[in-house]
Design a protein around this motif. Structure first.
Motif, PDB file in Angstrom:
ATOM      1  N   ASP A  28       0.520  -1.129   0.104  1.00 22.57           N
ATOM      2  CA  ASP A  28      -0.125  -0.081  -0.020  1.00 22.57           C
ATOM      3  C   ASP A  28       0.929   1.252   0.059  1.00 22.57           C
ATOM      4  N   ALA A  29       1.800   1.294   0.936  1.00 23.79           N
ATOM      5  CA  ALA A  29       2.821   2.354   0.950  1.00 23.79           C
ATOM      6  C   ALA A  29       3.411   2.813  -0.545  1.00 23.79           C
ATOM      7  N   LEU A  30       3.905   1.589  -1.016  1.00 21.97           N
ATOM      8  CA  LEU A  30       4.838   1.632  -2.187  1.00 21.97           C
ATOM      9  C   LEU A  30       3.821   1.941  -3.209  1.00 21.97           C
ATOM     10  N   GLU A  31       2.665   1.351  -3.361  1.00 22.08           N
ATOM     11  CA  GLU A  31       1.703   1.954  -4.381  1.00 22.08           C
ATOM     12  C   GLU A  31       1.397   3.401  -4.333  1.00 22.08           C
ATOM     13  N   SER A  32       1.524   3.998  -3.226  1.00 18.13           N
ATOM     14  CA  SER A  32       1.143   5.502  -2.955  1.00 18.13           C
ATOM     15  C   SER A  32       2.310   6.183  -3.692  1.00 18.13           C
ATOM     16  N   LEU A  33       3.579   5.725  -3.254  1.00 10.93           N
ATOM     17  CA  LEU A  33       4.668   6.324  -3.762  1.00 10.93           C
ATOM     18  C   LEU A  33       4.957   6.025  -5.373  1.00 10.93           C
ATOM     19  N   SER A  34       4.432   5.027  -5.936  1.00  7.50           N
ATOM     20  CA  SER A  34       4.784   4.748  -7.238  1.00  7.50           C
ATOM     21  C   SER A  34       3.663   5.633  -8.330  1.00  7.50           C
ATOM     22  N   GLY A  35       2.910   6.379  -7.761  1.00 12.45           N
ATOM     23  CA  GLY A  35       2.216   7.306  -8.481  1.00 12.45           C
ATOM     24  C   GLY A  35       2.718   8.972  -8.285  1.00 12.45           C
ATOM     25  N   ARG A  36       3.968   9.026  -7.593  1.00 10.73           N
ATOM     26  CA  ARG A  36       4.587  10.206  -7.496  1.00 10.73           C
ATOM     27  C   ARG A  36       5.807  10.167  -8.482  1.00 10.73           C
ATOM     28  N   GLU A  37       6.145  11.509  -8.843  1.00 10.41           N
ATOM     29  CA  GLU A  37       7.470  11.420  -9.630  1.00 10.41           C
ATOM     30  C   GLU A  37       8.530  10.880  -8.944  1.00 10.41           C
ATOM     31  N   LEU A  38       9.343  10.296  -9.612  1.00  6.33           N
ATOM     32  CA  LEU A  38      10.461   9.339  -9.108  1.00  6.33           C
ATOM     33  C   LEU A  38      11.797  10.178  -9.422  1.00  6.33           C
ATOM     34  N   PHE A  39      11.712  11.362  -9.328  1.00  2.76           N
ATOM     35  CA  PHE A  39      13.042  12.023  -9.843  1.00  2.76           C
ATOM     36  C   PHE A  39      14.265  12.008  -8.786  1.00  2.76           C
ATOM     37  N   LEU A  40      13.976  11.939  -7.570  1.00  2.00           N
ATOM     38  CA  LEU A  40      15.133  11.921  -6.566  1.00  2.00           C
ATOM     39  C   LEU A  40      15.606  10.519  -6.550  1.00  2.00           C
ATOM     40  N   PRO A  41      16.943  10.602  -6.493  1.00  2.00           N
ATOM     41  CA  PRO A  41      17.738   9.207  -6.363  1.00  2.00           C
ATOM     42  C   PRO A  41      17.200   8.224  -5.720  1.00  2.00           C
ATOM     43  N   TRP A  42      16.830   8.661  -4.283  1.00  2.00           N
ATOM     44  CA  TRP A  42      16.329   7.353  -3.293  1.00  2.00           C
ATOM     45  C   TRP A  42      15.082   6.789  -3.782  1.00  2.00           C
ATOM     46  N   ARG A  43      14.120   7.558  -4.583  1.00  2.00           N
ATOM     47  CA  ARG A  43      12.888   6.997  -4.908  1.00  2.00           C
ATOM     48  C   ARG A  43      13.145   6.102  -6.195  1.00  2.00           C
ATOM     49  N   GLN A  44      14.262   6.025  -6.810  1.00  2.00           N
ATOM     50  CA  GLN A  44      14.582   5.262  -7.935  1.00  2.00           C
ATOM     51  C   GLN A  44      14.339   3.592  -7.459  1.00  2.00           C
ATOM     52  N   GLN A  45      14.446   3.528  -6.397  1.00  2.00           N
ATOM     53  CA  GLN A  45      14.421   1.883  -5.937  1.00  2.00           C
ATOM     54  C   GLN A  45      12.888   1.394  -5.378  1.00  2.00           C
ATOM     55  N   VAL A  46      11.928   2.408  -5.572  1.00  2.00           N
ATOM     56  CA  VAL A  46      10.545   2.071  -5.437  1.00  2.00           C
ATOM     57  C   VAL A  46      10.049   1.136  -6.390  1.00  2.00           C
ATOM     58  N   PRO A  47      10.110   1.026  -7.678  1.00  2.00           N
ATOM     59  CA  PRO A  47       9.702   0.100  -8.635  1.00  2.00           C
ATOM     60  C   PRO A  47      10.177  -1.250  -8.178  1.00  2.00           C
ATOM     61  N   PHE A  48      11.415  -1.481  -8.026  1.00  2.00           N
ATOM     62  CA  PHE A  48      12.135  -2.675  -7.506  1.00  2.00           C
ATOM     63  C   PHE A  48      11.378  -3.149  -6.491  1.00  2.00           C
ATOM     64  N   ALA A  49      11.224  -2.279  -5.185  1.00  2.00           N
ATOM     65  CA  ALA A  49      10.887  -2.728  -3.883  1.00  2.00           C
ATOM     66  C   ALA A  49       9.368  -3.102  -4.099  1.00  2.00           C
ATOM     67  N   ARG A  50       8.624  -2.617  -5.090  1.00  2.00           N
ATOM     68  CA  ARG A  50       7.197  -2.802  -5.169  1.00  2.00           C
ATOM     69  C   ARG A  50       7.061  -4.232  -5.716  1.00  2.00           C
ATOM     70  N   ALA A  51       7.769  -4.605  -6.780  1.00  2.00           N
ATOM     71  CA  ALA A  51       8.040  -5.655  -7.506  1.00  2.00           C
ATOM     72  C   ALA A  51       8.524  -6.990  -6.363  1.00  2.00           C
ATOM     73  N   TYR A  52       9.552  -6.511  -5.387  1.00  2.00           N
ATOM     74  CA  TYR A  52       9.958  -7.582  -4.493  1.00  2.00           C
ATOM     75  C   TYR A  52       8.836  -7.757  -3.675  1.00  2.00           C
ATOM     76  N   VAL A  53       8.095  -6.951  -3.020  1.00  2.00           N
ATOM     77  CA  VAL A  53       7.127  -7.109  -2.139  1.00  2.00           C
ATOM     78  C   VAL A  53       5.989  -7.853  -2.655  1.00  2.00           C
ATOM     79  N   LEU A  54       5.629  -7.936  -3.944  1.00  2.00           N
ATOM     80  CA  LEU A  54       4.697  -8.794  -4.629  1.00  2.00           C
ATOM     81  C   LEU A  54       5.171 -10.259  -4.760  1.00  2.00           C
ATOM     82  N   GLU A  55       6.549 -10.447  -4.781  1.00  2.00           N
ATOM     83  CA  GLU A  55       7.131 -11.746  -5.069  1.00  2.00           C
ATOM     84  C   GLU A  55       7.070 -12.254  -3.482  1.00  2.00           C
ATOM     85  N   GLN A  56       7.255 -11.413  -2.592  1.00  2.00           N
ATOM     86  CA  GLN A  56       7.134 -11.869  -1.302  1.00  2.00           C
ATOM     87  C   GLN A  56       5.782 -12.261  -0.833  1.00  2.00           C
ATOM     88  N   MET A  57       4.960 -11.594  -1.315  1.00  2.00           N
ATOM     89  CA  MET A  57       3.342 -12.054  -1.087  1.00  2.00           C
ATOM     90  C   MET A  57       2.866 -13.220  -1.637  1.00  2.00           C
TER      91      MET A  57
END
Length: 179
Positions: free
Chosen positions: A118-147
């Protein structure tokens, strides 16, 4: 006020000094002292906040202190405590995106991947310009795999890879134009 007069505990400069003291304690390897300083700072800021006339600087310092405390808890794998601190942060503050990502980390560590998603989905809809935000797409996929939902995880990993390839191309283009 002269330079010899002590600062009041609620003076903004005193509050910054307390935050810096917590950072210094952490740098010195004293996590317990850093945690105590941050908790005291948060309590002072909570008690002195004026909801009728919010002070952006104090709110920013409060959010920064909460984020720092939550990260101390994450470092020590105290996920429940981190979630409690992060849950008190506003979703529209300066540090909201970082808090959401840390919330996802804490929820995943707690064994609650659906909350992390849920938290990552909220972030996915935001601009991923900042360097630390670049990990959001991979983290989202990882969590789905863990689910345990590979039918959703695989496309998410593909989208993450596509996102990273697009960013690399974009950055290469910028570099070439600057040369």
């Amino acid at each position: 006020m002269s330079l010899k007069e002590p600062l009041e505990a609620t003076d903004i400069w005193s509050l910054y000094l307390q935050y810096n003291s917590a950072v210094s304690a952490l740098d010195a390897g004293d996590g317990a002292a850093a945690e105590a300083d941050l908790k005291e700072l948060i309590a002072i800021l909570d008690q002195t906040s004026n909801s009728a006339e919010p002070d952006a600087e104090r709110q920013g310092l409060l959010d920064r202190a909460r984020l720092s405390l939550a990260r101390l808890h994450l470092r020590d794998n105290r996920f429940d405590e981190a979630l409690k601190v992060l849950g008190a942060m506003p979703l529209d503050g300066v540090f909201a995106d970082q808090a959401l990502f840390d919330y996802a980390v804490a929820a995943a560590g707690q064994g609650r991947p659906e909350r992390a998603l849920d938290a990552l989905e909220s972030l996915s809809g935001r601009e991923l310009f900042l360097p630390w935000r670049q990990q959001v797409p991979f983290a989202r996929a990882y969590v789905l795999e863990q689910m345990g939902v590979p039918d959703r995880a695989l496309p998410a990993f593909k989208r993450a890879a596509d996102h990273y390839e697009a960013r690399i191309s974009e950055l290469s283009g910028l570099r070439n134009r600057l040369s």
